[in-house]
Write an enzyme that holds these catalytic residues in place. Structure first.
Site, mmCIF file in Angstrom:
data_model
loop_
_atom_site.group_PDB
_atom_site.id
_atom_site.type_symbol
_atom_site.label_atom_id
_atom_site.label_comp_id
_atom_site.label_asym_id
_atom_site.label_seq_id
_atom_site.Cartn_x
_atom_site.Cartn_y
_atom_site.Cartn_z
ATOM 1 N N ASP A 1 -0.072 -3.130 -2.124
ATOM 2 C CA ASP A 1 -1.336 -3.075 -2.837
ATOM 3 C C ASP A 1 -1.713 -4.510 -3.208
ATOM 4 O OD1 ASP A 1 -3.497 -2.774 -4.447
ATOM 5 O OD2 ASP A 1 -2.559 -1.392 -5.874
ATOM 6 N N TYR B 1 0.171 -1.258 -11.270
ATOM 7 C CA TYR B 1 -1.043 -0.452 -11.405
ATOM 8 C C TYR B 1 -1.711 -0.367 -10.038
ATOM 9 C CZ TYR B 1 -5.765 0.894 -12.907
ATOM 10 O OH TYR B 1 -6.969 1.531 -13.075
ATOM 11 N N LYS C 1 -11.381 -6.306 -5.140
ATOM 12 C CA LYS C 1 -11.691 -7.508 -5.912
ATOM 13 C C LYS C 1 -12.298 -8.643 -5.057
ATOM 14 C CE LYS C 1 -9.045 -5.888 -9.756
ATOM 15 N NZ LYS C 1 -7.787 -5.187 -9.854
#
Ligand SMILES: *Cc1c(COP(=O)(O)O)cnc(C)c1O
Length: 430
Positions: free
Chosen positions: A239, A144, A267
């Site tokens: 990523d 994702y 994050k």
């Protein structure tokens, strides 16, 4: 355990917010029942609207590696609140956090801040295409990268939880240029590059897949990606929105010793505030406006609040021993879970690195492929999830999410979790 307030709030939310939530996984569709509403968090604990207390293994989906309301982050925010919320212009703090990120992740020579992980991956992809002047991108099944149109193909996590790997509203023409390969399949990568190498702008990959539970790369996989990208002039994008500053101080790239051209972050670097970043080789990054022809911008990018929170976070996690401590604690937790699963005759295995882990209701000894993840026993997970919840432990409400542990989780919290797990596992075969 009483959840009346959460239930009432959810009913009210459903009237004004689609599905009652601002991000789909929160709706508990992956586990059944009503989602909880939370009102506060402190250290390793969450308090819901009915004043129930839980040991938290979600950590706001990763950022809270120092636990809730870490005093360093809170103080930095208080100080900044007294002097300004943002100016739409440059501040010294932006240089400090950029420098810190470059020091901690050596493959990043220059970095730009954005406001979410989605923006980071979207911008990195545009940059890779602008830099190479090629169109095709490669991603992996179950990875994702945020809700970017061209990346919402077999996207794991939230999409997988809802049983919709792809999204409506994404024109086929947008995803025609996205080629999806199986994660950890070295041969598939080699053969696609042999065929199309010269047209491929980039590979984007989660160097440890954290959106199909927690699946590490097999030996040679990341090395192969590095090799085919170098040989074909394609850009390798890691990523690390989830793994960055989570599995190790320098991210998965430090743990595996493979150097990407670009890295996306999010994050943890926001300390709990909305932030993302993308960075990497200076000669590539210099293609971004205003230096180059690849446009990218953000009204709130580099928000002083996010910057001070992120800096306070990075300063603390750079102290010696943090990741060793997380690794050890997660190790004790997972060994304890496996023991209790075995005692209850529940097929169960785990993966782990640093402050991130995965639990699989699976007969397999090790889980490295997407099909193994989707073959897990979801019903057992759901029973376990609710058993844990009823005993004061909050896990991610989906079998496809990774777990997160923080420095605020101590022996008492782990013991509480294992006691709860003993009860939760016992519900599975009964
Ligand atoms: C969470 C995540 C994103 C998206 O970040 P948002 O801040 O939710 O937009 C992208 N990539 C990975 C690997 C993620 O885990």
């Amino acid at each position: 355990m009483n959840h009346d307030n959460s239930r009432n709030l959810f009913d009210l939310a459903l009237q004004y917010i689609p599905g009652g939530v601002n991000s789909p996984v929160r709706a508990f569709k992956g586990v059944g029942g009503n989602p909880l509403f939370f009102k506060s968090g402190k250290d390793a604990y969450l308090i819901d609207s009915d004043d129930n207390r839980y040991v938290d293994y979600v950590g706001a989906w990763g950022p809270l590696i120092l636990g809730h309301l870490n005093s360093g982050v809170v103080e930095a925010l208080h100080d900044q609140l007294k002097i300004g919320l943002g100016f739409g212009a440059s501040t010294e703090g932006e240089i400090q956090i950029a420098k810190k990120i470059c020091e901690l992740v050596p493959s990043i020579e220059k970095v730009r801040l954005v406001t979410s992980g989605t923006e980071a991956t979207m911008s990195a992809i545009r940059l890779a295409r602008g830099y190479t002047r090629r169109d095709i991108i490669v991603k992996f099944e179950g990875c994702y990268h945020g809700h970017v149109d061209g990346l919402l193909v077999k996207a794991g996590s939230g999409a997988l939880t809802l049983g919709e790997p792809d999204s409506l509203g994404v024109p086929k023409a947008y995803t025609d240029l996205t080629h999806v390969l199986p994660y950890n399949d070295i041969e598939a990568v080699k053969s696609f590059f042999a065929e199309k190498g010269e047209q491929i702008a980039c590979i984007i990959v989660e160097p440890i897949a954290g959106n199909m539970n927690f699946v590490p790369p097999i030996p040679g996989f990341l090395e192969c990606l590095r090799e085919v990208c170098s040989e074909n002039g394609s850009v390798l994008i890691f990523d690390e929105v989830m793994t960055g500053f989570r599995v190790a101080l320098g991210g998965a790239q430090a743990a595996y010793g493979v150097t990407p051209d670009l890295t996306t972050l999010g994050k943890v670097i926001g300390g709990g505030l909305p932030v993302g970043a993308f960075g990497g080789r200076a000669d590539i990054m210099d293609h971004i406006a205003p230096l180059g022809g690849v446009y990218q911008a953000g009204t709130l990018a580099g928000s002083p609040l996010a910057v001070v929170a992120g800096l306070a976070m990075l300063d603390q996690i750079s102290q010696p021993g943090i990741y060793e401590g997380l690794n050890e604690k997660a190790g004790v937790l997972l060994a304890g879970l496996r023991e209790r699963a075995a005692a209850a005759n529940v097929p169960f295995t785990t993966n782990q690195m640093g402050g991130m882990f995965g639990c699989f209701f699976s007969e397999e000894e090790s889980v490295t492929r997407f099909e193994q993840v989707t073959a897990c026993n979801i019903k057992n997970f759901q029973t376990f999830f609710h058993g844990m919840l009823d005993n004061g432990v909050y896990l991610a409400p989906s079998a496809y999410e990774a777990g997160f542990i923080s420095t605020a989780h101590g022996d008492a919290e782990i013991q509480h979790t294992l006691d709860a797990a003993e009860k939760a596992f016992s519900l599975i075969n009964s």
